[in-house]
Design a protein around this motif. Structure first.
Motif, short mmCIF file in Angstrom:
data_model
loop_
_atom_site.label_atom_id
_atom_site.label_comp_id
_atom_site.label_asym_id
_atom_site.label_seq_id
_atom_site.Cartn_x
_atom_site.Cartn_y
_atom_site.Cartn_z
N ALA A 387 0.83 -1.21 0.00
CA ALA A 387 0.00 0.00 0.00
C ALA A 387 0.86 1.26 0.00
O ALA A 387 0.55 2.24 -0.69
N ILE A 388 1.96 1.26 0.77
CA ILE A 388 2.83 2.44 0.86
C ILE A 388 3.57 2.65 -0.46
O ILE A 388 3.69 3.80 -0.93
N VAL A 389 4.06 1.58 -1.06
CA VAL A 389 4.76 1.71 -2.35
C VAL A 389 3.83 2.30 -3.39
O VAL A 389 4.21 3.18 -4.18
N THR A 390 2.57 1.85 -3.40
CA THR A 390 1.59 2.41 -4.34
C THR A 390 1.31 3.88 -4.02
O THR A 390 1.26 4.73 -4.91
N ALA A 391 1.15 4.18 -2.73
CA ALA A 391 0.82 5.56 -2.31
C ALA A 391 1.96 6.52 -2.56
O ALA A 391 1.74 7.74 -2.66
N SER A 392 3.20 6.02 -2.69
CA SER A 392 4.35 6.91 -2.86
C SER A 392 4.31 7.67 -4.18
O SER A 392 5.03 8.65 -4.36
N ALA A 393 3.46 7.23 -5.10
CA ALA A 393 3.31 7.94 -6.37
C ALA A 393 2.17 8.95 -6.32
O ALA A 393 1.87 9.60 -7.33
N LEU A 394 1.54 9.09 -5.16
CA LEU A 394 0.38 9.96 -5.01
C LEU A 394 0.71 11.15 -4.11
O LEU A 394 1.69 11.12 -3.36
N PRO A 395 -0.11 12.22 -4.14
CA PRO A 395 0.15 13.39 -3.28
C PRO A 395 -0.25 13.11 -1.84
O PRO A 395 -1.28 13.59 -1.36
#
Length: 484
Positions: A387-395
């Motif tokens: 989840a964090i790896v995916t979220a790292s591309a988001l604001p």
């Protein structure tokens, strides 16, 4: 008294020209008081209380407040405007290496990394940057990194910058190798020459007569360029959206018992409430609507007693937002009376929830900060890393505050300051997680206000850089403030 304006003669609508300069730190609640008086006779006309962050976060950078303080009288209003000094726009890029550092590991060599500290006016130091870890060497070469001048020295070129050298350990108990001090002005000389610093360990120096140093650190390169700042984006309309997630697992103990981390005492706040207020009261100044989604996880919730890892604290699934930090606290205390603490400790659902919201607006007008307060070991570590790896591309950014006496080794892995987080072969695009154990910030004298201030400083210090890293990778420039 910090500053005083000029006197404007014979008017009830003065427009003051004289300015005064304040150090600005996003991670601190900087409260200001403005007094208005008649010159000469010093008749008191009124006063206004405001946080510096409220002025910066106000629409168009203009904040209007009523003057108060004279009973039974309307005192008028005060209009405040803030602007950023030009040297705070500068971004430094530097690279360092070390030579012959002390060996700290029994098997193998050291795993060195650097921690940079900005000195504050009260004599304290605040972490402003950590390098990556270079494994198994006494002669590391760290990757070049960038840091705003404001973060390093707040535009004061002669202010002390302290740098600690550590040997990284997996359990978070990093071994201190030594330290040295410098300043922006001294660092900037490296543009024309290498600068070498001796790494000194004060304890070893006292114990050993023949002690020379614990190695040296060399500044290989140093360059400065002007870029957009955190304040540019906030003034341009970027909204910080704050979301809270609180751990309701059974390991916290029954809330009715004094031994519980959720215990509500008439004399002091629980660690959960302290952490929430410390972080929330700073961030709320930058959120115009002051509405904060707040969730709990790891509890059985009414009416059917099902386990939930993402239940709204205000019991309103359609609108989980609470009004202000006090509203979040009120809903949190109400939930303690209605849900059953259970388990397990799953982070992924609430991270994915906020990430889903962040993914809806990626143009730089919204940035999300998720605060997770927990007491224990993560049960869904693989899913959380994904989840964090995916979220790292988001604001968005994630703050994790660990409360209680538990060991938080897994949390250190999620905090990508030293080793970039990865999942299933994918690396996090940015470092978006900041973890701190609350016990490190408890004041020995029992002063809760001081504990909260210390906590807020460290957990919020990285948010401006994380926001800027998102904007830079997406080539998003701040919008111009609307004309008056």
């Amino acid at each position: 008294q910090f500053g005083r304006t000029e006197v404007i003669d014979n008017t009830l609508n003065p427009d003051f020209v004289r300015k005064f300069v304040l150090d600005y730190y996003f991670e601190e609640k900087q409260n200001l008081r403005f007094d208005v008086a008649v010159f000469g006779v010093q008749d008191f006309l009124g006063q206004a209380f405001v946080a510096l962050g409220e002025v910066i976060g106000a629409q168009r950078g203009r904040l209007e407040r009523p003057l108060t303080g004279v009973p039974g009288k309307r005192c008028g209003t005060i209009l405040l405007l803030a602007e950023e000094l030009s040297n705070c726009r500068d971004i430094i890029t530097m690279q360092l290496c070390a030579n012959k550092l002390d060996k700290k590991d029994f098997f193998g060599k050291s795993d060195p990394f650097l921690v940079f500290y900005r000195s504050n006016e009260d004599g304290t130091f605040t972490i402003c940057h950590k390098t990556e870890v270079v494994k198994n060497t006494l002669n590391p070469v760290w990757q070049p990194f960038t840091i705003p001048v404001r973060a390093l020295c707040n535009g004061d070129y002669d202010r002390t910058v302290k740098i600690d050298v550590y040997d990284w350990d997996r359990d978070g108990s990093h071994d201190f190798i030594g330290e040295f001090a410098t300043s922006y002005r001294e660092l900037s000389r490296a543009q024309s020459q290498f600068t070498v610093y001796e790494v000194l360990n004060p304890r070893k120096k006292c114990k050993k007569k023949k002690y020379v140093n614990s190695g040296t650190v060399t500044l290989l390169s140093f360059s400065v360029e002007s870029e957009f700042t955190f304040v540019d984006y906030i003034r341009g309309g970027t909204q910080l959206n704050f979301t809270v997630a609180i751990d309701f697992t059974a390991s916290n103990g029954l809330p009715s018992q004094p031994t519980s981390l959720h215990y509500v005492s008439p004399y002091q706040l629980s660690a959960y409430a302290l952490a929430l207020k410390a972080v929330g009261e700073v961030i709320q100044d930058y959120d115009s609507d002051k509405l904060f989604p707040a969730y709990g996880f790891g509890a059985k919730v009414p009416p059917d007693g099902k386990i939930s890892h993402q239940f709204p604290l205000n019991n309103n699934a359609e609108n989980p937002s609470c009004c202000g930090i006090e509203g979040v606290l009120e809903s949190y205390l109400q939930s303690l009376r209605t849900v059953q603490l259970y388990g397990p400790t799953n982070f992924a659902p609430v991270i994915n929830q906020v990430a889903g919201t962040a993914a809806q607006v990626t143009d730089g007008s919204q940035y999300h900060v998720l605060l997770i307060i927990t007491d224990g070991v993560i049960s869904d570590m693989l899913q959380t890393k994904e989840a964090i790896v995916t979220a790292s591309a988001l604001p968005m950014s994630i703050i994790i505050v660990g409360v209680g006496p538990a060991e938080f080794e897994a949390m250190e892995e999620l905090d990508g300051d030293e080793v970039r987080l990865s999942s299933r072969g994918r690396f996090a695009e940015r470092d978006i997680v900041q973890f701190v154990p609350f016990r490190d910030y408890v004041d020995d004298s029992g002063n809760q206000v001081l504990s909260m201030a210390r906590l807020a400083k460290d957990v919020l210090a990285e948010i401006p850089e994380q926001l800027l890293s998102y904007m830079k990778t997406r080539d998003i420039k701040p919008r111009r403030a609307d004309p008056e």
